[in-house]
Design a protein around this motif. Structure first.
Motif, PDB file in Angstrom:
ATOM      1  N   LEU A   1       0.836  -1.193   0.000  1.00  0.00           N
ATOM      2  CA  LEU A   1       0.000   0.000   0.000  1.00  0.00           C
ATOM      3  C   LEU A   1       0.868   1.237   0.000  1.00  0.00           C
ATOM      4  CD1 LEU A   1      -2.115  -2.141   1.177  1.00  0.00           C
ATOM      5  CD2 LEU A   1      -3.215  -0.157   2.221  1.00  0.00           C
ATOM      6  N   GLY A   2       0.424   2.260  -0.740  1.00  0.00           N
ATOM      7  CA  GLY A   2       1.100   3.543  -0.760  1.00  0.00           C
ATOM      8  C   GLY A   2       0.132   4.649  -0.419  1.00  0.00           C
ATOM      9  N   PRO A   3       0.577   5.901  -0.429  1.00  0.00           N
ATOM     10  CA  PRO A   3      -0.300   7.020  -0.083  1.00  0.00           C
ATOM     11  C   PRO A   3      -1.561   7.096  -0.941  1.00  0.00           C
ATOM     12  CG  PRO A   3       1.987   7.726  -0.068  1.00  0.00           C
ATOM     13  CD  PRO A   3       1.981   6.328  -0.615  1.00  0.00           C
ATOM     14  N   ARG A   4      -1.431   6.844  -2.255  1.00  0.00           N
ATOM     15  CA  ARG A   4      -2.606   6.935  -3.128  1.00  0.00           C
ATOM     16  C   ARG A   4      -3.626   5.859  -2.799  1.00  0.00           C
ATOM     17  NH1 ARG A   4      -0.224   8.277  -9.233  1.00  0.00           N
ATOM     18  NH2 ARG A   4       0.699  10.303  -8.703  1.00  0.00           N
ATOM     19  N   SER A   5      -3.149   4.608  -2.651  1.00  0.00           N
ATOM     20  CA  SER A   5      -4.086   3.526  -2.378  1.00  0.00           C
ATOM     21  C   SER A   5      -4.700   3.678  -0.990  1.00  0.00           C
ATOM     22  CB  SER A   5      -3.395   2.167  -2.523  1.00  0.00           C
ATOM     23  OG  SER A   5      -2.242   2.089  -1.715  1.00  0.00           O
ATOM     24  N   ALA A   6      -3.912   4.130  -0.005  1.00  0.00           N
ATOM     25  CA  ALA A   6      -4.454   4.333   1.336  1.00  0.00           C
ATOM     26  C   ALA A   6      -5.521   5.432   1.334  1.00  0.00           C
ATOM     27  CB  ALA A   6      -3.329   4.691   2.305  1.00  0.00           C
ATOM     28  N   THR A   7      -5.253   6.504   0.599  1.00  0.00           N
ATOM     29  CA  THR A   7      -6.236   7.592   0.494  1.00  0.00           C
ATOM     30  C   THR A   7      -7.519   7.100  -0.152  1.00  0.00           C
ATOM     31  OG1 THR A   7      -4.498   9.270   0.326  1.00  0.00           O
ATOM     32  CG2 THR A   7      -6.670   9.862  -0.518  1.00  0.00           C
ATOM     33  N   LYS A   8      -7.395   6.297  -1.204  1.00  0.00           N
ATOM     34  CA  LYS A   8      -8.580   5.795  -1.901  1.00  0.00           C
ATOM     35  C   LYS A   8      -9.384   4.854  -1.019  1.00  0.00           C
ATOM     36  CE  LYS A   8     -10.025   4.140  -6.426  1.00  0.00           C
ATOM     37  NZ  LYS A   8      -9.580   3.770  -7.796  1.00  0.00           N
ATOM     38  N   ILE A   9      -8.695   4.009  -0.258  1.00  0.00           N
ATOM     39  CA  ILE A   9      -9.399   3.089   0.637  1.00  0.00           C
ATOM     40  C   ILE A   9     -10.202   3.862   1.676  1.00  0.00           C
ATOM     41  CG2 ILE A   9      -9.022   1.437   2.520  1.00  0.00           C
ATOM     42  CD1 ILE A   9      -6.717   0.299   0.819  1.00  0.00           C
ATOM     43  N   VAL A  10      -9.571   4.856   2.290  1.00  0.00           N
ATOM     44  CA  VAL A  10     -10.266   5.651   3.310  1.00  0.00           C
ATOM     45  C   VAL A  10     -11.476   6.360   2.707  1.00  0.00           C
ATOM     46  CG1 VAL A  10     -10.041   7.650   4.836  1.00  0.00           C
ATOM     47  CG2 VAL A  10      -8.202   5.948   4.729  1.00  0.00           C
ATOM     48  N   ARG A  11     -11.336   6.869   1.478  1.00  0.00           N
ATOM     49  CA  ARG A  11     -12.446   7.564   0.826  1.00  0.00           C
ATOM     50  C   ARG A  11     -13.593   6.611   0.494  1.00  0.00           C
ATOM     51  NH1 ARG A  11      -9.831   9.475  -3.153  1.00  0.00           N
ATOM     52  NH2 ARG A  11     -10.531   8.038  -4.781  1.00  0.00           N
ATOM     53  N   VAL A  12     -13.264   5.453  -0.047  1.00  0.00           N
ATOM     54  CA  VAL A  12     -14.299   4.490  -0.442  1.00  0.00           C
ATOM     55  C   VAL A  12     -15.039   3.958   0.782  1.00  0.00           C
ATOM     56  CG1 VAL A  12     -14.666   2.197  -1.458  1.00  0.00           C
ATOM     57  CG2 VAL A  12     -13.154   3.828  -2.590  1.00  0.00           C
ATOM     58  N   ARG A  13     -14.338   3.791   1.901  1.00  0.00           N
ATOM     59  CA  ARG A  13     -14.942   3.222   3.109  1.00  0.00           C
ATOM     60  C   ARG A  13     -16.058   4.086   3.683  1.00  0.00           C
ATOM     61  NH1 ARG A  13      -9.763   1.763   6.711  1.00  0.00           N
ATOM     62  NH2 ARG A  13     -10.297   3.885   7.344  1.00  0.00           N
TER      63      ARG A  13
ATOM     64  N   GLU B   1     -18.582   5.039   2.202  1.00  0.00           N
ATOM     65  CA  GLU B   1     -19.870   4.594   1.662  1.00  0.00           C
ATOM     66  C   GLU B   1     -19.916   3.099   1.364  1.00  0.00           C
ATOM     67  OE1 GLU B   1     -20.671   6.923  -1.770  1.00  0.00           O
ATOM     68  OE2 GLU B   1     -20.696   8.836  -0.703  1.00  0.00           O
ATOM     69  N   TYR B   2     -18.787   2.411   1.546  1.00  0.00           N
ATOM     70  CA  TYR B   2     -18.737   1.013   1.112  1.00  0.00           C
ATOM     71  C   TYR B   2     -17.834   0.208   2.041  1.00  0.00           C
ATOM     72  CZ  TYR B   2     -18.048  -2.982  -2.039  1.00  0.00           C
ATOM     73  OH  TYR B   2     -17.997  -4.237  -2.579  1.00  0.00           O
ATOM     74  N   ARG B   3     -18.156  -1.045   2.260  1.00  0.00           N
ATOM     75  CA  ARG B   3     -17.341  -1.919   3.099  1.00  0.00           C
ATOM     76  C   ARG B   3     -16.721  -3.006   2.216  1.00  0.00           C
ATOM     77  NH1 ARG B   3     -16.829  -2.836   8.463  1.00  0.00           N
ATOM     78  NH2 ARG B   3     -16.092  -4.918   9.127  1.00  0.00           N
ATOM     79  N   PHE B   4     -15.394  -3.093   2.275  1.00  0.00           N
ATOM     80  CA  PHE B   4     -14.702  -4.108   1.480  1.00  0.00           C
ATOM     81  C   PHE B   4     -14.998  -5.493   2.050  1.00  0.00           C
ATOM     82  CE2 PHE B   4     -12.087  -0.286   0.896  1.00  0.00           C
ATOM     83  CZ  PHE B   4     -12.024  -0.236  -0.492  1.00  0.00           C
ATOM     84  N   SER B   5     -15.205  -6.459   1.154  1.00  0.00           N
ATOM     85  CA  SER B   5     -15.552  -7.804   1.622  1.00  0.00           C
ATOM     86  C   SER B   5     -14.710  -8.907   0.977  1.00  0.00           C
ATOM     87  CB  SER B   5     -17.043  -8.091   1.357  1.00  0.00           C
ATOM     88  OG  SER B   5     -17.328  -8.020  -0.043  1.00  0.00           O
ATOM     89  N   GLN B   6     -13.941  -8.595  -0.078  1.00  0.00           N
ATOM     90  CA  GLN B   6     -13.121  -9.614  -0.723  1.00  0.00           C
ATOM     91  C   GLN B   6     -11.920  -8.968  -1.415  1.00  0.00           C
ATOM     92  OE1 GLN B   6     -15.249 -11.575  -3.937  1.00  0.00           O
ATOM     93  NE2 GLN B   6     -16.658  -9.835  -4.099  1.00  0.00           N
ATOM     94  N   PRO B   7     -10.849  -9.748  -1.644  1.00  0.00           N
ATOM     95  CA  PRO B   7      -9.609  -9.185  -2.193  1.00  0.00           C
ATOM     96  C   PRO B   7      -9.772  -8.485  -3.533  1.00  0.00           C
ATOM     97  CG  PRO B   7      -9.194 -11.349  -1.277  1.00  0.00           C
ATOM     98  CD  PRO B   7     -10.675 -11.150  -1.245  1.00  0.00           C
TER      99      PRO B   7
END
Length: 395
Positions: A329-341, A343-349
């Motif tokens: 994970l890098g800054p971009r992917s971490a930022t995107k995960i926090v933003r998506v969360r 409204e959405y909950r991750f459930s699979q890879p």
């Protein structure tokens, strides 16, 4: 003795400058608009590639390779038998503009040996920059080396002309520098120079400064270098550090010492990147018993393996700063995960791929909605022979 042409001098002085590292020359703030030729591109101008694949280049040269210093690793040291020459300030400025107008280069990186005295050499380097800015109205990128022992007046003048200045540390401490040179003073020239640069930074918001270490020449450990780097970032507002794996040069006192493995240079860059961009602190870095980084493990993975009490992290709950510690994970992917969360909950890879996560590296250090998808077998092996044996247990 025949008079050398400017191009003949360039062959000698361009070769002499190759050991100075300047791979990143980006600058966010352009100098004031009193110059009207050239532009300092934020994408950098030294052996850098823009998003469209263009390589933009820097005119990297020494003013002179005459030098009174005795640096044991340096090809330009005082007693080495090598062809010597120098540019007159107007001559070098004119040559650079000729190359610039032909679109060969977009910026200047100017360093020098210390000829006669630091004061005299710095004065001539500053004349080059002044001619470019005042006479040629060049507004593009200029990187000036600050020589050890430069006066406060010269440092201030250099920062008035340059987009970046740099003063080489070479070694992380006075003890280590003494192994490389008897004519350089660590506290009185190197650290004092850093302090002078730092003092003038607030008056020059468009200027940044960097430094360089010669890795392996002084028998220093990676721990020594990274402790020094951390201090420079916190105390002197250093923009970034460069690391140059030692390469022996014939005719120098260190000619018989083996070359430093490039992987060591690479691990230092990776660690420095974690310190600057991933929220890591010096004590987060994992060193072996000899004070060096593991050549077989990248520093972020070493951290994760060394902290079974932290991992795995739940991808739907971990904070941004915690996510940055996860391999893959890098800054971009971490930022995107926090933003998506929001409204959405991750459930699979598969859902994480769109966030830019390198799943192959990350899965063994995260859970997704409470489930672990990694390979436990790989993580129950000892981290490395030089590290404390760890067994990772997953709940």
């Amino acid at each position: 003795m025949r008079t050398l042409s400017p191009l003949d001098k360039l062959k000698i002085l361009g070769e002499g400058a190759k050991y100075d590292v300047c791979a990143s020359t980006a600058t966010r703030v352009q100098k004031p608009g009193k110059w009207n030729i050239g532009a300092a591109s934020p994408s950098g101008v030294c052996h850098s590639f823009t998003p469209d694949g263009r390589c933009i280049s820097l005119f990297k040269v020494l003013l002179t390779n005459y030098c009174v210093k005795d640096c044991a690793y340096c090809p330009n040291r005082a007693d080495r038998d090598v062809a010597r020459t120098k540019f007159a300030p107007a001559e070098l400025a004119g040559l650079f503009m000729d190359f610039y107008r032909r679109n060969y280069v977009e910026g200047l990186f100017l360093s020098s040996g210390v000829s006669h005295s630091t004061s005299r050499t710095m004065s001539e380097m500053l004349q080059v920059a002044e001619i470019l800015r005042s006479q040629y109205k060049f507004g593009g990128y200029i990187h000036l080396k600050i020589l050890p022992g430069a006066t406060d007046v010269d440092v201030a003048a250099a920062m008035g002309f340059a987009n970046r200045v740099s003063l080489n540390m070479e070694a992380p401490s006075a003890v280590h520098l003494a192994k490389l040179s008897q004519t350089k003073n660590f506290a009185g020239e190197i650290l004092d120079g850093m302090a002078k640069i730092h003092k003038h930074l607030h008056n020059q918001p468009g200027v940044s400064h960097s430094t360089q270490y010669i890795v392996g020449a002084a028998q220093e450990a990676d721990r020594d270098i990274l402790q020094s780097v951390t201090n420079l970032y916190s105390q002197y507002n250093l923009k970034r550090a460069y690391f140059s794996a030692f390469q022996p040069v014939d005719g120098t006192p260190l000619a018989t010492i083996g070359q430093t493995p490039l992987i060591r240079e690479n691990r230092l860059y990776q660690s420095d990147f974690l310190l600057r961009n991933y929220g890591f602190r010096y004590h987060d870095l994992i060193f072996s018993h000899d004070g060096n980084l593991d050549p077989e493990l990248d520093p972020k993975l070493a951290y994760a393996l060394h902290h079974p009490e932290i991992f795995p992290l739940e991808i739907n709950k971990a904070s941004y700063n915690q996510l940055l510690k996860v391999p893959g994970l890098g800054p971009r992917s971490a930022t995107k995960i926090v933003r998506v969360r929001r409204e959405y909950r991750f459930s699979q890879p598969a859902e994480l791929k769109n966030a830019g996560i390198v799943l192959k590296r990350a899965l063994s250090f995260i859970t997704i909605d409470g489930r672990f998808y990694g390979d436990k077998a790989k993580l129950t092996k000892p981290c490395r022979q030089n590290y404390t044996q760890l067994t990772l247990s997953w709940n």
